[in-house]
Design a protein around this motif. Structure first.
Motif, short mmCIF file in Angstrom:
data_model
loop_
_atom_site.label_atom_id
_atom_site.label_comp_id
_atom_site.label_asym_id
_atom_site.label_seq_id
_atom_site.Cartn_x
_atom_site.Cartn_y
_atom_site.Cartn_z
N ILE A 104 0.86 -1.18 0.00
CA ILE A 104 0.00 0.00 0.00
C ILE A 104 0.90 1.23 0.00
CG2 ILE A 104 -1.92 1.19 1.11
CD1 ILE A 104 -2.54 -1.69 0.27
N PRO A 105 0.91 2.00 -1.09
CA PRO A 105 1.81 3.16 -1.19
C PRO A 105 1.24 4.37 -0.43
CG PRO A 105 0.48 3.01 -3.15
CD PRO A 105 0.10 1.83 -2.30
N ALA A 106 2.02 5.42 -0.38
CA ALA A 106 1.56 6.67 0.23
C ALA A 106 0.36 7.22 -0.53
CB ALA A 106 2.69 7.69 0.25
N ASP A 107 -0.58 7.78 0.22
CA ASP A 107 -1.72 8.50 -0.36
C ASP A 107 -2.52 7.65 -1.34
OD1 ASP A 107 -1.04 10.87 1.07
OD2 ASP A 107 0.52 11.26 -0.41
N LEU A 108 -2.85 6.44 -0.92
CA LEU A 108 -3.62 5.54 -1.77
C LEU A 108 -4.94 6.18 -2.22
CD1 LEU A 108 -3.98 2.63 -2.97
CD2 LEU A 108 -5.21 2.08 -0.86
N LEU A 109 -5.57 6.93 -1.33
CA LEU A 109 -6.86 7.52 -1.64
C LEU A 109 -6.75 8.95 -2.16
CD1 LEU A 109 -8.97 6.26 1.42
CD2 LEU A 109 -8.49 5.11 -0.74
N GLY A 110 -5.56 9.36 -2.48
CA GLY A 110 -5.38 10.73 -2.96
C GLY A 110 -5.84 11.71 -1.90
N GLY A 111 -6.76 12.60 -2.28
CA GLY A 111 -7.28 13.58 -1.31
C GLY A 111 -8.52 13.12 -0.59
N SER A 112 -8.98 11.89 -0.84
CA SER A 112 -10.18 11.38 -0.18
C SER A 112 -9.82 10.80 1.18
CB SER A 112 -10.86 10.31 -1.04
OG SER A 112 -11.29 10.85 -2.27
N ARG A 113 -10.82 10.69 2.02
CA ARG A 113 -10.62 10.13 3.36
C ARG A 113 -11.84 9.30 3.73
NH1 ARG A 113 -11.42 15.46 7.28
NH2 ARG A 113 -13.58 15.89 6.71
N ALA A 114 -11.63 8.33 4.63
CA ALA A 114 -12.70 7.38 4.97
C ALA A 114 -12.83 7.23 6.48
CB ALA A 114 -12.43 6.02 4.33
N ARG A 142 -6.21 10.71 8.59
CA ARG A 142 -5.85 11.07 9.95
C ARG A 142 -6.83 12.12 10.47
NH1 ARG A 142 0.61 11.81 8.54
NH2 ARG A 142 1.10 9.57 8.38
N ASP A 143 -7.18 12.02 11.70
CA ASP A 143 -8.16 12.93 12.32
C ASP A 143 -9.56 12.77 11.73
OD1 ASP A 143 -6.55 14.14 14.28
OD2 ASP A 143 -5.71 15.51 12.81
N TYR A 144 -9.79 11.70 10.93
CA TYR A 144 -11.12 11.46 10.37
C TYR A 144 -11.57 10.02 10.60
CZ TYR A 144 -15.02 11.73 7.07
OH TYR A 144 -16.27 11.71 6.51
N ALA A 145 -10.70 9.06 10.33
CA ALA A 145 -11.06 7.65 10.47
C ALA A 145 -11.32 7.29 11.93
CB ALA A 145 -9.97 6.76 9.90
N ASP A 146 -12.36 6.48 12.16
CA ASP A 146 -12.62 5.99 13.52
C ASP A 146 -12.47 4.47 13.63
OD1 ASP A 146 -14.97 4.98 12.39
OD2 ASP A 146 -16.22 6.57 13.21
N THR A 147 -12.31 3.78 12.48
CA THR A 147 -12.19 2.32 12.50
C THR A 147 -11.19 1.88 11.45
OG1 THR A 147 -14.52 2.12 13.16
CG2 THR A 147 -13.46 0.15 12.28
N PHE A 148 -10.28 0.98 11.84
CA PHE A 148 -9.31 0.41 10.90
C PHE A 148 -9.31 -1.10 11.10
CE2 PHE A 148 -5.50 -0.79 8.78
CZ PHE A 148 -5.23 0.21 7.85
#
Length: 404
Positions: A104-114, A142-148
């Protein structure tokens, strides 16, 4: 594997992801309307953008994007051409795809967040495929995801969990069916963490100080832990002064005794699962709780002896599951005080004895003859001759001495 009252189930979040993947692997579901999402709700909106070859669904919670059997480069391309910033769920999964590693490279989701992120290595490939996660793989979340969530990975090449640095809102971390998981010892500071699941995995050594996390639920089931390893892992959790553990799962391990010292170090513990271990004797005081008990599950734990006063604490509202063991005696020195608590006016606790064939001799007179009002708090009591406890007549014990 998670247990509920001694019966194996997959974790709730894992089931959520399985629901996602059913949608993801159905070609007719990709970017379509009128889907059913993982909560069972009908999805009636069409995705605003084309996320193919990944799947997209829309519900009140937001966008769910699942990339199944899709190359990492394709995922990058998807998020380079789509514009939605906030996702409810992102899932990346393979089953049989023959990968040398999951990278999994850096910034897989580009500017999106989950909010919820799931990474699933190929589940049908044995040995497990190595995981390689860039430190900035999901930094936009970061500062958005609550579950991994991450399952089925080999962690031998992932020496740390630095990809979680800065996940300041992460409340749930779940790692399952993993091998060589020594990296858990480098878990970074996660101030919002309340639930940690490390299940059916190998390579656990210890946990770091998790301060300022206020951990409330810890699942360590299915990790082949023996008594020494179990005590060490729990001691490393106890070392975190902010821990407020209420639920602890240690089922499906190789424990041979109750980790009493560790249990009493969690003053708010109210749910304890020890099913599917080999614990022949429950010693006096071994199950001592400082907080009112809700669930104590010891199903299929090879128990044949329970010493007097093994259970100490407030069990008035507790489900005490002793099903599928080798118990033959139901003794007053063990159970009288427990059942009296369960029969207080406000109480509704009970003891489940399913699949234990009891000797219904004079040793049971205390319950059937002298304290029959306590009988409703005993579920599935069965004599070795097949007679249920509730069908025993007090008159049958009239000649038995008082046994206390």
């Amino acid at each position: 594997m998670t247990y509920l009252y001694g019966k194996p189930i997959l974790s709730l979040l894992f089931l959520v992801q399985v629901g996602l993947l059913v949608v993801a692997t159905n070609p007719s579901a990709v970017n379509a309307a009128h889907l059913t999402n993982f909560n069972g709700n009908v999805v009636r909106e069409t995705c605003p953008e084309d996320y193919s070859p990944c799947s997209c669904s829309v519900a009140s919670e937001g966008l769910t994007i699942v990339c199944s059997e899709v190359s990492v480069q394709d995922v990058i391309d998807v998020f380079n051409r789509t514009t939605a910033r906030d996702l409810d769920t992102f899932g990346l999964t393979w089953t049989r795809t023959p990968l040398e590693s999951v990278t999994i490279p850096a910034d897989l989701l580009g500017g999106s967040r989950a909010k919820l992120i799931g990474v699933y290595c190929p589940s049908k490939i044995v040995p497990r495929v190595p995981l390689r996660m860039d430190d900035n793989a999901f930094r936009s979340s970061r500062d958005y995801a609550d579950t991994f969530l991450t399952f089925y990975c080999n962690w031998s090449q992932q020496l740390d969990l630095q990809f979680l640095v800065g996940f300041n809102n992460l409340a749930i971390l779940e790692i399952g069916l993993a091998t060589e998981l020594q990296a858990i010892g480098s878990l970074p500071t996660l101030p919002a963490l309340t639930t940690l699941h490390v299940m059916d995995s190998t390579g656990l050594v210890e946990f770091p100080d998790l301060t300022p996390s206020i951990l409330k639920a810890l699942f360590l089931n299915g990790n082949q832990m023996d008594d020494t390893m179990g005590a060490k892992l729990l001691d490393s959790i106890i070392a975190t002064p902010t821990i407020r553990l209420s639920t602890l799962r240690l089922n499906s391990n190789r424990l041979t005794r109750i980790p009493t010292q560790q249990i009493t170090s969690f003053p708010e513990l109210q749910n304890l699962y020890l099913d599917d271990n080999v614990i022949p004797v429950l010693e006096t005081g071994s199950l001592t709780f400082l907080f009112p008990v809700s669930i104590l599950s010891l199903s299929s734990a090879s128990i044949n002896t329970i010493e007097p006063n093994a259970f100490q604490g407030d069990f008035s509202m507790a489900i005490v599951n002793l099903s599928n063991n080798n118990l033959t005696r139901f003794e007053s020195a063990v159970f009288l005080q427990l059942l009296e608590q369960m029969n207080l006016p406000f109480a509704d606790g009970y003891v489940d004895l399913e699949s234990n064939l009891m000797n219904c001799d004079c040793g049971l007179a205390w319950l059937i003859r002298d304290y029959r009002l306590l009988l409703p708090s005993v579920r599935n009591g069965l004599c070795s001759n097949g007679i249920a406890f509730e069908n025993l007549e007090p008159a049958s014990f009239v000649d038995c001495p008082e046994i206390f």
